[in-house]
Design a protein around this motif. Structure first.
Motif, PDB file in Angstrom:
ATOM      1  N   GLY A 164       6.736   9.180  -0.988  1.00 14.78           N
ATOM      2  CA  GLY A 164       8.065   8.666  -0.672  1.00 14.78           C
ATOM      3  C   GLY A 164       7.989   7.600   0.403  1.00 14.78           C
ATOM      4  O   GLY A 164       7.169   7.691   1.328  1.00 14.78           O
ATOM      5  N   VAL A 165       8.830   6.575   0.300  1.00 13.41           N
ATOM      6  CA  VAL A 165       8.913   5.565   1.361  1.00 13.41           C
ATOM      7  C   VAL A 165       9.788   6.152   2.462  1.00 13.41           C
ATOM      8  O   VAL A 165      10.997   6.310   2.285  1.00 13.41           O
ATOM      9  CB  VAL A 165       9.505   4.241   0.851  1.00 13.41           C
ATOM     10  N   LEU A 166       9.175   6.516   3.579  1.00 17.10           N
ATOM     11  CA  LEU A 166       9.913   7.160   4.658  1.00 17.10           C
ATOM     12  C   LEU A 166      10.881   6.194   5.324  1.00 17.10           C
ATOM     13  O   LEU A 166      12.035   6.522   5.580  1.00 17.10           O
ATOM     14  CB  LEU A 166       8.943   7.708   5.706  1.00 17.10           C
ATOM     15  N   GLN A 173      -2.273   3.821 -10.439  1.00 18.28           N
ATOM     16  CA  GLN A 173      -3.120   4.951 -10.052  1.00 18.28           C
ATOM     17  C   GLN A 173      -2.471   6.290 -10.434  1.00 18.28           C
ATOM     18  O   GLN A 173      -2.895   7.346  -9.959  1.00 18.28           O
ATOM     19  CB  GLN A 173      -3.366   4.926  -8.534  1.00 18.28           C
ATOM     20  N   ASN A 174      -1.440   6.214 -11.284  1.00 20.97           N
ATOM     21  CA  ASN A 174      -0.683   7.409 -11.710  1.00 20.97           C
ATOM     22  C   ASN A 174      -0.032   8.116 -10.522  1.00 20.97           C
ATOM     23  O   ASN A 174       0.033   9.352 -10.464  1.00 20.97           O
ATOM     24  CB  ASN A 174      -1.592   8.381 -12.472  1.00 20.97           C
ATOM     25  N   ILE A 175       0.453   7.318  -9.580  1.00 21.36           N
ATOM     26  CA  ILE A 175       1.148   7.835  -8.403  1.00 21.36           C
ATOM     27  C   ILE A 175       2.563   7.276  -8.390  1.00 21.36           C
ATOM     28  O   ILE A 175       2.757   6.067  -8.550  1.00 21.36           O
ATOM     29  CB  ILE A 175       0.424   7.438  -7.099  1.00 21.36           C
ATOM     30  N   SER A 176       3.540   8.141  -8.204  1.00 23.42           N
ATOM     31  CA  SER A 176       4.933   7.703  -8.126  1.00 23.42           C
ATOM     32  C   SER A 176       5.271   7.352  -6.680  1.00 23.42           C
ATOM     33  O   SER A 176       4.958   8.115  -5.759  1.00 23.42           O
ATOM     34  CB  SER A 176       5.874   8.811  -8.609  1.00 23.42           C
ATOM     35  N   LEU A 177       5.902   6.206  -6.477  1.00 20.54           N
ATOM     36  CA  LEU A 177       6.370   5.797  -5.155  1.00 20.54           C
ATOM     37  C   LEU A 177       7.892   5.794  -5.188  1.00 20.54           C
ATOM     38  O   LEU A 177       8.502   4.983  -5.889  1.00 20.54           O
ATOM     39  CB  LEU A 177       5.825   4.422  -4.786  1.00 20.54           C
ATOM     40  N   LEU A 178       8.490   6.702  -4.436  1.00 19.70           N
ATOM     41  CA  LEU A 178       9.925   6.957  -4.532  1.00 19.70           C
ATOM     42  C   LEU A 178      10.674   6.495  -3.292  1.00 19.70           C
ATOM     43  O   LEU A 178      10.144   6.522  -2.180  1.00 19.70           O
ATOM     44  CB  LEU A 178      10.174   8.457  -4.722  1.00 19.70           C
ATOM     45  N   GLU A 179      11.922   6.080  -3.493  1.00 14.03           N
ATOM     46  CA  GLU A 179      12.817   5.767  -2.382  1.00 14.03           C
ATOM     47  C   GLU A 179      13.576   7.026  -1.975  1.00 14.03           C
ATOM     48  O   GLU A 179      13.621   8.011  -2.736  1.00 14.03           O
ATOM     49  CB  GLU A 179      13.804   4.683  -2.793  1.00 14.03           C
ATOM     50  N   PRO A 180      14.213   7.020  -0.776  1.00 11.10           N
ATOM     51  CA  PRO A 180      14.974   8.196  -0.341  1.00 11.10           C
ATOM     52  C   PRO A 180      16.002   8.669  -1.365  1.00 11.10           C
ATOM     53  O   PRO A 180      16.168   9.877  -1.563  1.00 11.10           O
ATOM     54  CB  PRO A 180      15.648   7.715   0.950  1.00 11.10           C
ATOM     55  N   LYS A 181      16.664   7.750  -2.038  1.00 14.50           N
ATOM     56  CA  LYS A 181      17.667   8.142  -3.027  1.00 14.50           C
ATOM     57  C   LYS A 181      17.053   8.931  -4.178  1.00 14.50           C
ATOM     58  O   LYS A 181      17.758   9.658  -4.898  1.00 14.50           O
ATOM     59  CB  LYS A 181      18.405   6.920  -3.568  1.00 14.50           C
ATOM     60  N   ASP A 182      15.734   8.799  -4.335  1.00 11.34           N
ATOM     61  CA  ASP A 182      15.041   9.513  -5.413  1.00 11.34           C
ATOM     62  C   ASP A 182      14.508  10.872  -4.975  1.00 11.34           C
ATOM     63  O   ASP A 182      14.472  11.812  -5.771  1.00 11.34           O
ATOM     64  CB  ASP A 182      13.873   8.670  -5.943  1.00 11.34           C
ATOM     65  N   PHE A 183      14.062  10.977  -3.697  1.00  7.40           N
ATOM     66  CA  PHE A 183      13.462  12.253  -3.282  1.00  7.40           C
ATOM     67  C   PHE A 183      14.376  13.129  -2.435  1.00  7.40           C
ATOM     68  O   PHE A 183      14.069  14.292  -2.193  1.00  7.40           O
ATOM     69  CB  PHE A 183      12.117  12.036  -2.575  1.00  7.40           C
ATOM     70  N   ASP A 231       3.803  14.422  -1.377  1.00  9.44           N
ATOM     71  CA  ASP A 231       2.374  14.499  -1.084  1.00  9.44           C
ATOM     72  C   ASP A 231       1.989  13.575   0.071  1.00  9.44           C
ATOM     73  O   ASP A 231       0.945  13.767   0.699  1.00  9.44           O
ATOM     74  CB  ASP A 231       1.560  14.114  -2.320  1.00  9.44           C
ATOM     75  N   ALA A 232       2.812  12.580   0.322  1.00 10.37           N
ATOM     76  CA  ALA A 232       2.586  11.641   1.425  1.00 10.37           C
ATOM     77  C   ALA A 232       3.826  10.775   1.565  1.00 10.37           C
ATOM     78  O   ALA A 232       4.691  10.757   0.685  1.00 10.37           O
ATOM     79  CB  ALA A 232       1.362  10.766   1.164  1.00 10.37           C
ATOM     80  N   VAL A 233       3.906  10.059   2.681  1.00 11.13           N
ATOM     81  CA  VAL A 233       5.000   9.100   2.869  1.00 11.13           C
ATOM     82  C   VAL A 233       4.419   7.758   3.282  1.00 11.13           C
ATOM     83  O   VAL A 233       3.353   7.677   3.914  1.00 11.13           O
ATOM     84  CB  VAL A 233       6.029   9.567   3.923  1.00 11.13           C
ATOM     85  N   LEU A 234       5.132   6.706   2.926  1.00 11.54           N
ATOM     86  CA  LEU A 234       4.729   5.340   3.252  1.00 11.54           C
ATOM     87  C   LEU A 234       5.691   4.778   4.294  1.00 11.54           C
ATOM     88  O   LEU A 234       6.906   4.887   4.141  1.00 11.54           O
ATOM     89  CB  LEU A 234       4.748   4.472   1.993  1.00 11.54           C
ATOM     90  N   ILE A 235       5.141   4.202   5.348  1.00  9.31           N
ATOM     91  CA  ILE A 235       5.932   3.551   6.391  1.00  9.31           C
ATOM     92  C   ILE A 235       5.688   2.051   6.300  1.00  9.31           C
ATOM     93  O   ILE A 235       4.542   1.600   6.295  1.00  9.31           O
ATOM     94  CB  ILE A 235       5.541   4.063   7.791  1.00  9.31           C
ATOM     95  N   LEU A 236       6.775   1.287   6.192  1.00  6.45           N
ATOM     96  CA  LEU A 236       6.689  -0.168   6.122  1.00  6.45           C
ATOM     97  C   LEU A 236       7.390  -0.764   7.333  1.00  6.45           C
ATOM     98  O   LEU A 236       8.535  -0.412   7.624  1.00  6.45           O
ATOM     99  CB  LEU A 236       7.351  -0.691   4.837  1.00  6.45           C
TER     100      LEU A 236
END
Length: 336
Positions: free
Chosen positions: A79-81, A134-144, A223-228
């Motif tokens: 998820g994008v934190l 890489q078969n990894i989903s990257l989700l926004e807050p509205k998704d998770f 499984d993890a979060v991404l910080i931008l």
């Protein structure tokens, strides 16, 4: 040699030495960054090639039997934190008699939000595509954020991030800047994202913050979060916005053996922090500021963006971020 020839020779030598003293690799636009050769890119960008500390931390957990190799991180849902703008503008002061005048060139909250949205819209699809490969989903807050409990975890997480001494001081100083009427407010997140008062580079170099963020990710079933983080400032009396750098960090929980206690030893407190979460990978760079937008000072509107090359820069950062994550999981400390 006549006087004209001597003059021409001096001019040529002067231009030569000016060229020698001015780095040919100096970046003047995002497009220049995009076109950097790999070696120059690697010198500019901090990535897995510059840091293997997180692998040592992960190995420490394995060596103490607090983590099994079967449970090494293997993110499939990230998820994008936060996607945030840090406004690094400087407040200028001048004195007239006994009066001190302050000149503020900070982005307004709405302006910061607009800039964050712009970068998110440009960068997020590229990160999503790269992770999807890489078969990894990257989700926004509205998704998770699928329920009230997760919404609360996400919002309260802003106040639950613990940091070490130096990083905490930097964060607190920055937070004071946000609420100081003299210095203004110019740092916010993109629409739909909470503003976590920490940058990706601070998280990547701190040993406590990843633990807190790992617990937040775990409570969000990620499984993890991404910080931008995008660092900008206003110059030319608010008529121009420049870029200072872009930062990314990937942080996640550790599936350790909860039945095992680890205490009564030197470094036990730190080791137990690693059990909560670690930085999986990070990529960030800082540059001499260059213009990325022209503004209308009266309205605060952006007249023109200069973001050519951002797609390529984002793609290169995503590639490095994913490579770093793979090496972290494989306990591979090589720079290739």
């Amino acid at each position: 040699m006549n006087s004209l020839s001597k003059t021409l020779l001096k001019l040529v030598l002067t231009l030569f030495f000016i060229g020698m003293s001015s780095p040919s690799s100096a970046q003047k636009s995002i497009q220049d960054l995009a076109e950097l050769k790999d070696k120059k890119w690697d010198k500019l960008v901090k990535s897995y090639k510059n840091n293997s500390t997180w692998i040592d931390q992960l190995k420490g957990l394995l060596n103490e039997n607090l983590l099994s190799e079967d449970n090494l991180p293997n993110p499939k849902k990230i998820g994008v934190l936060t996607m945030q703008i840090w406004d690094k503008s400087v407040t200028k002061s001048s004195k007239i008699g006994n009066t001190t005048l302050f000149t503020k060139n900070y982005l307004t909250p709405s302006g910061s939000n607009l800039v964050a949205d712009k970068f998110l819209n440009e960068m997020l699809p590229i990160f999503q595509n790269k992770f999807q490969e890489q078969n990894i989903s990257l989700l926004e807050p509205k998704d998770f954020l699928t329920g009230e409990e997760k919404i609360n975890v996400y919002k309260e997480g802003v106040n639950n991030v613990e940091m070490s001494g130096l990083s905490k001081a930097l964060r607190n100083s920055f937070t004071r800047m946000l609420t100081d009427d003299v210095k203004g407010q110019g740092s916010l997140s993109a629409t739909g994202y909470e503003f976590y008062p920490l940058s990706a580079s601070i998280v990547a170099t701190d040993f406590k913050a990843p633990a807190s963020i790992g617990l937040i990710a775990e409570n969000l079933d990620l499984d993890a979060v991404l910080i931008l983080t995008v660092n900008v400032s206003l110059i030319k009396n608010g008529k121009s916005m420049v870029l200072h750098g872009i930062e990314t960090a990937l942080v996640g929980p550790i599936d350790d053996d909860k039945t095992r206690e680890y205490k009564g030893r030197i470094g036990a407190g730190m080791m137990n922090k690693y059990r909560d979460g670690l930085t999986f990978s990070s990529v960030y760079f800082e540059v001499e500021p260059f213009e990325i937008a022209e503004l209308n000072k009266k309205t605060g509107q952006i007249n023109q963006w200069h973001l050519d090359g951002l797609e390529t820069v984002t793609s290169r950062m995503a590639n490095d971020l994913i490579t770093g994550m793979k090496k972290f999981i494989a306990l591979d400390k090589s720079r290739k």
